[in-house]
Design a protein around this motif. Sequence first.
Motif, PDB file in Angstrom:
ATOM      1  N   SER A 112       0.828  -1.214   0.000  1.00  0.00           N
ATOM      2  CA  SER A 112       0.000   0.000   0.000  1.00  0.00           C
ATOM      3  C   SER A 112       0.858   1.258   0.000  1.00  0.00           C
ATOM      4  O   SER A 112       0.529   2.245  -0.640  1.00  0.00           O
ATOM      5  CB  SER A 112      -0.905   0.041   1.231  1.00  0.00           C
ATOM      6  OG  SER A 112      -1.618  -1.146   1.350  1.00  0.00           O
ATOM      7  N   GLN A 116       4.111   1.654  -1.063  1.00  0.00           N
ATOM      8  CA  GLN A 116       4.867   1.792  -2.325  1.00  0.00           C
ATOM      9  C   GLN A 116       6.074   2.723  -2.174  1.00  0.00           C
ATOM     10  O   GLN A 116       5.993   3.727  -1.503  1.00  0.00           O
ATOM     11  CB  GLN A 116       3.987   2.372  -3.432  1.00  0.00           C
ATOM     12  CG  GLN A 116       2.883   1.448  -3.864  1.00  0.00           C
ATOM     13  CD  GLN A 116       3.262   0.573  -5.025  1.00  0.00           C
ATOM     14  OE1 GLN A 116       4.361   0.670  -5.549  1.00  0.00           O
ATOM     15  NE2 GLN A 116       2.370  -0.299  -5.418  1.00  0.00           N
ATOM     16  N   ASP A 117       7.128   2.428  -2.859  1.00  0.00           N
ATOM     17  CA  ASP A 117       8.269   3.334  -3.009  1.00  0.00           C
ATOM     18  C   ASP A 117       8.707   3.966  -1.686  1.00  0.00           C
ATOM     19  O   ASP A 117       8.621   5.178  -1.487  1.00  0.00           O
ATOM     20  CB  ASP A 117       7.957   4.411  -4.052  1.00  0.00           C
ATOM     21  CG  ASP A 117       7.673   3.798  -5.404  1.00  0.00           C
ATOM     22  OD1 ASP A 117       8.637   3.446  -6.096  1.00  0.00           O
ATOM     23  OD2 ASP A 117       6.487   3.638  -5.751  1.00  0.00           O
ATOM     24  N   LEU A 118       9.189   3.138  -0.790  1.00  0.00           N
ATOM     25  CA  LEU A 118       9.626   3.604   0.526  1.00  0.00           C
ATOM     26  C   LEU A 118      10.898   4.432   0.397  1.00  0.00           C
ATOM     27  O   LEU A 118      11.776   4.103  -0.405  1.00  0.00           O
ATOM     28  CB  LEU A 118       9.899   2.392   1.422  1.00  0.00           C
ATOM     29  CG  LEU A 118       8.728   1.415   1.554  1.00  0.00           C
ATOM     30  CD1 LEU A 118       9.139   0.186   2.349  1.00  0.00           C
ATOM     31  CD2 LEU A 118       7.531   2.105   2.203  1.00  0.00           C
ATOM     32  N   VAL A 119      10.978   5.506   1.185  1.00  0.00           N
ATOM     33  CA  VAL A 119      12.197   6.335   1.124  1.00  0.00           C
ATOM     34  C   VAL A 119      12.855   6.522   2.483  1.00  0.00           C
ATOM     35  O   VAL A 119      14.047   6.814   2.562  1.00  0.00           O
ATOM     36  CB  VAL A 119      11.930   7.733   0.518  1.00  0.00           C
ATOM     37  CG1 VAL A 119      11.498   7.611  -0.932  1.00  0.00           C
ATOM     38  CG2 VAL A 119      10.910   8.520   1.310  1.00  0.00           C
ATOM     39  N   PHE A 120      12.102   6.377   3.562  1.00  0.00           N
ATOM     40  CA  PHE A 120      12.674   6.736   4.862  1.00  0.00           C
ATOM     41  C   PHE A 120      11.988   5.963   5.965  1.00  0.00           C
ATOM     42  O   PHE A 120      10.781   5.737   5.924  1.00  0.00           O
ATOM     43  CB  PHE A 120      12.482   8.241   5.094  1.00  0.00           C
ATOM     44  CG  PHE A 120      12.934   8.700   6.450  1.00  0.00           C
ATOM     45  CD1 PHE A 120      14.279   8.928   6.712  1.00  0.00           C
ATOM     46  CD2 PHE A 120      12.010   8.880   7.478  1.00  0.00           C
ATOM     47  CE1 PHE A 120      14.687   9.340   7.971  1.00  0.00           C
ATOM     48  CE2 PHE A 120      12.414   9.290   8.730  1.00  0.00           C
ATOM     49  CZ  PHE A 120      13.755   9.523   8.987  1.00  0.00           C
ATOM     50  N   GLU A 122       8.208   5.908  12.340  1.00  0.00           N
ATOM     51  CA  GLU A 122       7.418   6.259  11.165  1.00  0.00           C
ATOM     52  C   GLU A 122       8.104   5.765   9.906  1.00  0.00           C
ATOM     53  O   GLU A 122       9.316   5.532   9.877  1.00  0.00           O
ATOM     54  CB  GLU A 122       7.184   7.771  11.087  1.00  0.00           C
ATOM     55  CG  GLU A 122       8.442   8.570  10.861  1.00  0.00           C
ATOM     56  CD  GLU A 122       8.166  10.077  10.786  1.00  0.00           C
ATOM     57  OE1 GLU A 122       7.253  10.540  11.495  1.00  0.00           O
ATOM     58  OE2 GLU A 122       8.860  10.754  10.021  1.00  0.00           O
ATOM     59  N   GLU A 182       8.125   6.472   5.628  1.00  0.00           N
ATOM     60  CA  GLU A 182       7.730   7.454   4.627  1.00  0.00           C
ATOM     61  C   GLU A 182       7.908   6.862   3.243  1.00  0.00           C
ATOM     62  O   GLU A 182       8.915   6.223   2.948  1.00  0.00           O
ATOM     63  CB  GLU A 182       8.605   8.703   4.781  1.00  0.00           C
ATOM     64  CG  GLU A 182       8.275   9.791   3.787  1.00  0.00           C
ATOM     65  CD  GLU A 182       8.581  11.185   4.311  1.00  0.00           C
ATOM     66  OE1 GLU A 182       9.365  11.306   5.269  1.00  0.00           O
ATOM     67  OE2 GLU A 182       8.034  12.151   3.749  1.00  0.00           O
ATOM     68  N   SER A 183       6.895   7.066   2.410  1.00  0.00           N
ATOM     69  CA  SER A 183       7.003   6.669   1.007  1.00  0.00           C
ATOM     70  C   SER A 183       6.894   7.935   0.170  1.00  0.00           C
ATOM     71  O   SER A 183       6.630   9.011   0.699  1.00  0.00           O
ATOM     72  CB  SER A 183       5.885   5.692   0.644  1.00  0.00           C
ATOM     73  OG  SER A 183       4.667   6.382   0.551  1.00  0.00           O
ATOM     74  N   VAL A 184       7.086   7.794  -1.129  1.00  0.00           N
ATOM     75  CA  VAL A 184       7.014   8.967  -2.000  1.00  0.00           C
ATOM     76  C   VAL A 184       5.681   9.691  -1.800  1.00  0.00           C
ATOM     77  O   VAL A 184       5.632  10.910  -1.778  1.00  0.00           O
ATOM     78  CB  VAL A 184       7.213   8.551  -3.473  1.00  0.00           C
ATOM     79  CG1 VAL A 184       6.873   9.694  -4.415  1.00  0.00           C
ATOM     80  CG2 VAL A 184       8.653   8.097  -3.697  1.00  0.00           C
ATOM     81  N   LYS A 185       4.615   8.932  -1.583  1.00  0.00           N
ATOM     82  CA  LYS A 185       3.297   9.558  -1.487  1.00  0.00           C
ATOM     83  C   LYS A 185       2.902  10.030  -0.093  1.00  0.00           C
ATOM     84  O   LYS A 185       2.125  10.960   0.027  1.00  0.00           O
ATOM     85  CB  LYS A 185       2.207   8.598  -2.008  1.00  0.00           C
ATOM     86  CG  LYS A 185       2.163   8.443  -3.515  1.00  0.00           C
ATOM     87  CD  LYS A 185       2.281   9.751  -4.290  1.00  0.00           C
ATOM     88  CE  LYS A 185       1.000  10.574  -4.301  1.00  0.00           C
ATOM     89  NZ  LYS A 185       1.207  11.847  -5.048  1.00  0.00           N
ATOM     90  N   ALA A 186       3.388   9.361   0.974  1.00  0.00           N
ATOM     91  CA  ALA A 186       2.843   9.703   2.296  1.00  0.00           C
ATOM     92  C   ALA A 186       3.739   9.233   3.440  1.00  0.00           C
ATOM     93  O   ALA A 186       4.649   8.439   3.238  1.00  0.00           O
ATOM     94  CB  ALA A 186       1.462   9.091   2.459  1.00  0.00           C
ATOM     95  N   VAL A 187       3.452   9.750   4.624  1.00  0.00           N
ATOM     96  CA  VAL A 187       4.132   9.318   5.845  1.00  0.00           C
ATOM     97  C   VAL A 187       3.138   8.523   6.680  1.00  0.00           C
ATOM     98  O   VAL A 187       1.986   8.921   6.800  1.00  0.00           O
ATOM     99  CB  VAL A 187       4.564  10.524   6.702  1.00  0.00           C
ATOM    100  CG1 VAL A 187       5.450  10.074   7.851  1.00  0.00           C
ATOM    101  CG2 VAL A 187       5.267  11.547   5.863  1.00  0.00           C
TER     102      VAL A 187
END
Lengths: 135, 365
Positions: free
Chosen positions: A35, A37-41, A59, A61-66
């Motif tokens: 859900s 997608q594209d994890l960054v942090f 927490e 964070e993905s490109v779309k949301a935290v």
Amino acid sequence: MSEVPAGLHYTASHEWARPEGEQVVVGITAFAVESLQDLVFIELPKLGDEVRRGERFGEIESVKAVSDLYSPVDGSVVAVNEALANDLDRLSRDPYGEGWLIRIAPRTSLPEALAGLLDAAAYRRLIEQEEHGGG
Amino acid sequence: MRRTVLHEVHRTLGARLVPFAGFEMPLVYTGIREEHQAVREAAGLFDLGHMGRLVLRGRDRIQLLDWVATNRYQGLEPGHAHYALLCQPDGGVIDDIIAYVLPEECLVVVNAANHQTVLAWIEQQRMARGLQAELLDRSEQLAMLALQGPRALAILGGLTGLDLAAIPYYGIAEGELAGVRMLLARTGYTGEDGFELYLPAEHAVRIWQVLLEQGRPCGLLPCGLGARDTLRLEAAMPLYGHELSRQINPYEAGLGFAVRLDKEAFVGREALARIKEQGPRRRLACITCEGRRIPRQDHPVLAGGRRVGTVTSGTFSPTLERPICMALLEPACAVPGTEVAIEVRGQLLPGRVGKRPFYKRERTP
């Protein structure tokens, strides 16, 4: 349908808990990873931090949301998967294995700590509802 | 929730569908980063069925456009387009548009969220000016697809007799592609070469499949709104509701190139002339950050321990592998080289103002 291994305990906020000896290994489910997608942090607690069931311990964070991460049990953090900080692909690849997040020494006995969490069948029903109801 | 004509196609492809401006739209098919890279290196196919497609007809259509929009359409040859803003009398932005001038009519493409507002606004202005023109909503009848990326020309070229290479940037031509008559415009929202296609809705599913099939061997992927956002952000293109709003004027957003103060009167002209003369009170800046956290809309921007502005949108740039954002800053801070800090959920993320855009493709001759 996302993988939901039997034998693990689950939260409605998409964490899993796996008893190992007297301790509990915690991660997030394949459904959560798919859900987000594209994890960054990712932000995880420190060794020795106290965590409480249902309360935020970090927490992701993905490109779309935290999203906040919620602890499935009360206890103290005895290990943190430090490798994730530089390689979140581990989590995307293998959320139930090398993508684990933290290890907790529960404050109470193991059965008490895990009481009330969802089993695989109940969690599977929950994500089916989210997939269909949530659009 | 409204659906585009390609809804079933997206489901079959396994897209994650999310609500966007009243539409259920694909956010991602396989992965935002993967789709982003496909557009930068090969090609990506987008369903833009949520955008508003309006057609302007009648004797005074160009006059009407020139009255409501900031750019100059008078004298623009058919087959060409301009980007423009629709402004309020105080210079605040109602919407940003691309208007294509065609031999018999104009095609005006507006943002999904502003679709109804713009329809009503243009009609109101037409009546007030007593202009002879007719504004038609063609969003149901016309499907809109985008094929973007360095391979877009080759992929489309294999399907049409039209000389696509002869269509200039911001040009548009009518032709047949895979047996369907459509408009092919050399415009986009990704920072890459590419085309936007306007075709009868009943052919959209087949054309989508033909383009996927033709493009797959070249590396084309279907792309969702997630990649559309990371691509436009790297190209520093504004998104309404973020870099543009009724509270933000074109000069603040760095879009002065689309405001032709040298043309005849238009809505907002006096206010915009004044803003230009005095200089905007804030300016849009491109900031590259340290770390992995993403600055997002409304996060405060600090410099020298003081608040100097606000983030309008941010993402993690797949090309730079850094968090990036655009922010409205005090003009003195919106200068490349300025060190700033962005307050991201209680923590300060160091950043630096850089040149706009973050990413610029190497243009082929």
